[in-house]
Design a protein around this motif. Structure first.
Motif, PDB file in Angstrom:
ATOM      1  N   CYS A   1      93.454  29.840  39.038  1.00  0.00           N
ATOM      2  CA  CYS A   1      93.040  28.650  39.765  1.00  0.00           C
ATOM      3  C   CYS A   1      92.457  29.060  41.111  1.00  0.00           C
ATOM      4  N   ARG A   2      91.833  28.115  41.785  1.00  0.00           N
ATOM      5  CA  ARG A   2      91.169  28.420  43.053  1.00  0.00           C
ATOM      6  C   ARG A   2      92.035  28.047  44.230  1.00  0.00           C
ATOM      7  N   LEU A   3      92.090  28.974  45.181  1.00  0.00           N
ATOM      8  CA  LEU A   3      92.747  28.694  46.454  1.00  0.00           C
ATOM      9  C   LEU A   3      91.697  28.097  47.385  1.00  0.00           C
ATOM     10  N   VAL A   4      91.857  26.825  47.717  1.00  0.00           N
ATOM     11  CA  VAL A   4      90.877  26.128  48.551  1.00  0.00           C
ATOM     12  C   VAL A   4      91.189  26.356  50.020  1.00  0.00           C
ATOM     13  N   GLN A   5      92.480  26.431  50.327  1.00  0.00           N
ATOM     14  CA  GLN A   5      92.878  26.546  51.721  1.00  0.00           C
ATOM     15  C   GLN A   5      94.231  27.225  51.816  1.00  0.00           C
ATOM     16  N   GLY A   6      94.408  28.089  52.823  1.00  0.00           N
ATOM     17  CA  GLY A   6      95.694  28.721  53.056  1.00  0.00           C
ATOM     18  C   GLY A   6      95.702  30.186  52.667  1.00  0.00           C
ATOM     19  N   ASP A   7      96.853  30.815  52.871  1.00  0.00           N
ATOM     20  CA  ASP A   7      97.007  32.250  52.604  1.00  0.00           C
ATOM     21  C   ASP A   7      98.128  32.485  51.608  1.00  0.00           C
ATOM     22  N   ILE A   8      97.873  33.422  50.688  1.00  0.00           N
ATOM     23  CA  ILE A   8      98.905  33.802  49.724  1.00  0.00           C
ATOM     24  C   ILE A   8      99.208  35.295  49.849  1.00  0.00           C
ATOM     25  N   ARG A   9     100.316  35.681  49.271  1.00  0.00           N
ATOM     26  CA  ARG A   9     100.687  37.102  49.185  1.00  0.00           C
ATOM     27  C   ARG A   9     100.830  37.436  47.712  1.00  0.00           C
ATOM     28  N   TRP A  10     100.208  38.539  47.295  1.00  0.00           N
ATOM     29  CA  TRP A  10     100.373  38.974  45.898  1.00  0.00           C
ATOM     30  C   TRP A  10     101.733  39.621  45.719  1.00  0.00           C
ATOM     31  N   ARG A  11     102.356  39.357  44.584  1.00  0.00           N
ATOM     32  CA  ARG A  11     103.677  39.907  44.307  1.00  0.00           C
ATOM     33  C   ARG A  11     103.581  41.186  43.481  1.00  0.00           C
ATOM     34  N   ILE A  12     102.367  41.496  42.983  1.00  0.00           N
ATOM     35  CA  ILE A  12     102.145  42.750  42.260  1.00  0.00           C
ATOM     36  C   ILE A  12     100.902  43.417  42.848  1.00  0.00           C
ATOM     37  N   ASP A  13     100.753  44.727  42.634  1.00  0.00           N
ATOM     38  CA  ASP A  13      99.644  45.457  43.247  1.00  0.00           C
ATOM     39  C   ASP A  13      98.309  45.191  42.576  1.00  0.00           C
ATOM     40  N   TRP A  14      98.306  44.948  41.244  1.00  0.00           N
ATOM     41  CA  TRP A  14      97.050  44.851  40.508  1.00  0.00           C
ATOM     42  C   TRP A  14      96.996  43.572  39.680  1.00  0.00           C
ATOM     43  N   PRO A  15      96.905  42.399  40.345  1.00  0.00           N
ATOM     44  CA  PRO A  15      96.726  41.163  39.574  1.00  0.00           C
ATOM     45  C   PRO A  15      95.407  41.236  38.808  1.00  0.00           C
TER      46      PRO A  15
END
Ligand code: FES
Length: 96
Positions: free
Chosen positions: A47-61
């Motif tokens: 899905c698309r992130l329209v606004q905000g910041d995320i952190r990946w929980r794995i190194d290679w999504p």
């Protein structure tokens, strides 16, 4: 730390703890987003992130660098670092 996630186009909202995958946080709020593998490889949850910041929980999504730049995320392996707006349509079992 908990963040508010808003889904477009429905406008539904849920709270997501910073240490919980977005997919799980949505489910805990009773919102079922599309999913399958839950480990960042099948891309069912894309899905698309329209606004905000995320952190990946794995190194290679399972996303290309271009897709990441364009804001695509996999909520099964991403957590919220701020309030978020996502483009994702929940699964409606009652309408299947
Ligand atoms: S559920 Fe498979 S990549 Fe997210």
């Amino acid at each position: 730390m908990s963040h508010r996630v808003t889904l477009l186009p429905s406008g539904e909202q849920f709270q997501a703890d910073a240490d919980v995958p977005l997919l799980l946080a949505a489910e805990q709020a009773g919102i079922a987003l599309p999913s399958s593998c839950r480990n960042g490889s099948c891309r069912t949850c894309l899905c698309r992130l329209v606004q905000g910041d995320i952190r990946w929980r794995i190194d290679w999504p399972g996303l290309s660098p271009d897709e990441k730049r364009e804001g695509w995320i996999l909520p099964c392996v991403a957590s919220a670092c701020s309030d978020l707006v996502l483009e994702s349509t929940p699964v409606r079992w009652d309408q299947a």
